[in-house]
Motif scaffolding. Structure first.
Motif, PDB file in Angstrom:
ATOM      1  N   VAL A   1      56.885  44.576  19.230  1.00  0.00           N
ATOM      2  CA  VAL A   1      57.378  45.844  19.787  1.00  0.00           C
ATOM      3  C   VAL A   1      56.243  46.861  19.832  1.00  0.00           C
ATOM      4  O   VAL A   1      56.035  47.535  20.849  1.00  0.00           O
ATOM      5  CB  VAL A   1      58.587  46.377  18.984  1.00  0.00           C
ATOM      6  N   ALA A   2      55.487  46.961  18.747  1.00  0.00           N
ATOM      7  CA  ALA A   2      54.385  47.931  18.684  1.00  0.00           C
ATOM      8  C   ALA A   2      53.354  47.646  19.774  1.00  0.00           C
ATOM      9  O   ALA A   2      52.932  48.565  20.494  1.00  0.00           O
ATOM     10  CB  ALA A   2      53.734  47.900  17.305  1.00  0.00           C
ATOM     11  N   LEU A   3      52.955  46.393  19.922  1.00  0.00           N
ATOM     12  CA  LEU A   3      51.976  46.044  20.962  1.00  0.00           C
ATOM     13  C   LEU A   3      52.543  46.250  22.362  1.00  0.00           C
ATOM     14  O   LEU A   3      51.836  46.720  23.257  1.00  0.00           O
ATOM     15  CB  LEU A   3      51.518  44.595  20.810  1.00  0.00           C
ATOM     16  N   SER A   4      53.795  45.912  22.556  1.00  0.00           N
ATOM     17  CA  SER A   4      54.429  46.043  23.877  1.00  0.00           C
ATOM     18  C   SER A   4      54.519  47.494  24.324  1.00  0.00           C
ATOM     19  O   SER A   4      54.515  47.778  25.527  1.00  0.00           O
ATOM     20  CB  SER A   4      55.819  45.407  23.867  1.00  0.00           C
ATOM     21  N   ILE A   5      54.605  48.400  23.376  1.00  0.00           N
ATOM     22  CA  ILE A   5      54.624  49.829  23.686  1.00  0.00           C
ATOM     23  C   ILE A   5      53.199  50.384  23.732  1.00  0.00           C
ATOM     24  O   ILE A   5      52.834  51.127  24.638  1.00  0.00           O
ATOM     25  CB  ILE A   5      55.488  50.600  22.657  1.00  0.00           C
ATOM     26  N   ALA A   6      52.396  50.006  22.751  1.00  0.00           N
ATOM     27  CA  ALA A   6      51.048  50.572  22.620  1.00  0.00           C
ATOM     28  C   ALA A   6      50.122  50.177  23.768  1.00  0.00           C
ATOM     29  O   ALA A   6      49.372  51.027  24.265  1.00  0.00           O
ATOM     30  CB  ALA A   6      50.432  50.155  21.289  1.00  0.00           C
ATOM     31  N   ILE A   7      50.158  48.935  24.192  1.00  0.00           N
ATOM     32  CA  ILE A   7      49.219  48.484  25.230  1.00  0.00           C
ATOM     33  C   ILE A   7      49.358  49.307  26.508  1.00  0.00           C
ATOM     34  O   ILE A   7      48.360  49.854  26.990  1.00  0.00           O
ATOM     35  CB  ILE A   7      49.340  46.965  25.484  1.00  0.00           C
ATOM     36  N   PRO A   8      50.549  49.440  27.096  1.00  0.00           N
ATOM     37  CA  PRO A   8      50.638  50.251  28.317  1.00  0.00           C
ATOM     38  C   PRO A   8      50.260  51.721  28.098  1.00  0.00           C
ATOM     39  O   PRO A   8      49.627  52.332  28.959  1.00  0.00           O
ATOM     40  CB  PRO A   8      52.101  50.123  28.746  1.00  0.00           C
TER      41      PRO A   8
ATOM     42  N   ILE B   1      53.307  44.883  32.740  1.00  0.00           N
ATOM     43  CA  ILE B   1      53.793  45.599  31.560  1.00  0.00           C
ATOM     44  C   ILE B   1      54.987  44.853  30.956  1.00  0.00           C
ATOM     45  O   ILE B   1      55.054  44.635  29.745  1.00  0.00           O
ATOM     46  CB  ILE B   1      54.180  47.049  31.920  1.00  0.00           C
ATOM     47  N   ALA B   2      55.901  44.439  31.815  1.00  0.00           N
ATOM     48  CA  ALA B   2      57.115  43.748  31.347  1.00  0.00           C
ATOM     49  C   ALA B   2      56.819  42.408  30.690  1.00  0.00           C
ATOM     50  O   ALA B   2      57.539  41.996  29.773  1.00  0.00           O
ATOM     51  CB  ALA B   2      58.073  43.545  32.517  1.00  0.00           C
ATOM     52  N   VAL B   3      55.761  41.735  31.120  1.00  0.00           N
ATOM     53  CA  VAL B   3      55.482  40.396  30.605  1.00  0.00           C
ATOM     54  C   VAL B   3      54.898  40.424  29.188  1.00  0.00           C
ATOM     55  O   VAL B   3      54.970  39.423  28.469  1.00  0.00           O
ATOM     56  CB  VAL B   3      54.573  39.596  31.579  1.00  0.00           C
ATOM     57  N   ILE B   4      54.362  41.554  28.766  1.00  0.00           N
ATOM     58  CA  ILE B   4      53.720  41.625  27.444  1.00  0.00           C
ATOM     59  C   ILE B   4      54.647  41.144  26.325  1.00  0.00           C
ATOM     60  O   ILE B   4      54.285  40.224  25.585  1.00  0.00           O
ATOM     61  CB  ILE B   4      53.175  43.040  27.150  1.00  0.00           C
ATOM     62  N   PRO B   5      55.847  41.716  26.165  1.00  0.00           N
ATOM     63  CA  PRO B   5      56.688  41.217  25.070  1.00  0.00           C
ATOM     64  C   PRO B   5      57.125  39.763  25.260  1.00  0.00           C
ATOM     65  O   PRO B   5      57.252  39.021  24.283  1.00  0.00           O
ATOM     66  CB  PRO B   5      57.897  42.167  25.070  1.00  0.00           C
ATOM     67  N   PHE B   6      57.320  39.351  26.508  1.00  0.00           N
ATOM     68  CA  PHE B   6      57.692  37.951  26.754  1.00  0.00           C
ATOM     69  C   PHE B   6      56.596  36.996  26.285  1.00  0.00           C
ATOM     70  O   PHE B   6      56.871  35.991  25.628  1.00  0.00           O
ATOM     71  CB  PHE B   6      57.992  37.715  28.238  1.00  0.00           C
TER      72      PHE B   6
END
Length: 174
Positions: free
Chosen positions: A18-25, A124-129
């Motif tokens: 979750v942190a990476l999925s938010i932080a990266i973008p 952006i959407a693919v990061i958490p996947f």
């Protein structure tokens, strides 16, 4: 393997995902506002477009490998695809921190914008996947891994392929 243990292990990674999925973008968007006043010794767009192309090829080969039960090859290829994506992102951000954005001026502007916008949104959407799929593999939760990989693979492949298409379409305007 005990299902509860896998579930706890997956949960251990969830905060990180979750942190990476938010932080990266967010970090990428913030870094786009930073201007570094120097020229890079190389022109990055063809390099990171090539990395996107390699990522697409690696993803397809990894898919074929797992279908042929070549698990170690699949694991190695997927790790390589993940690192290619990281290297791409670093180069992409570095380029945009040192160069002005290029504007597409061709007749296919609507198509270009569709491909570009879908590429950006899905990247952006693919990061958490990608992260969830990878974690489920390394935690040996293969049933869950397979289920989410069916979503992750086409999304990630689309992002990699459209990255190349965006570059090819805009390259005459650099």
């Amino acid at each position: 393997m005990n299902k509860n243990k896998v579930s706890r292990e997956d949960k251990k990674y969830n905060r990180f995902i979750v942190a990476l999925s938010i932080a990266i973008p967010i970090v990428v968007a913030l870094l786009f506002k930073v201007r570094l006043d120097f020229e890079l010794p190389v022109f990055l767009p063809p390099i990171y477009a090539t990395i996107n192309g390699f990522t697409a090829i690696i993803l397809v080969i990894a898919f074929i490998a797992i279908k042929n039960k070549k698990i170690v090859l699949h694991e190695n290829l997927m790790t390589t695809a993940l690192w290619c994506s990281v290297v791409f992102l670093i180069m992409y951000v570095l380029y945009h921190m040192t160069s002005d954005s290029t504007v597409y001026e061709g007749d296919l502007r609507a198509l270009y914008l569709f491909v570009l916008i879908s590429h950006i949104v899905l990247s952006i959407a693919v990061i958490p996947f990608v992260l969830i799929t990878y974690v489920r593999a390394i935690t040996r939760n293969f049933e869950s891994h397979k289920k989410i990989a069916k979503i992750t693979f086409p999304l990630w492949l689309y992002v990699a392929v459209t990255g190349v298409i965006v570059y090819v379409m805009i390259s005459p305007y650099y």
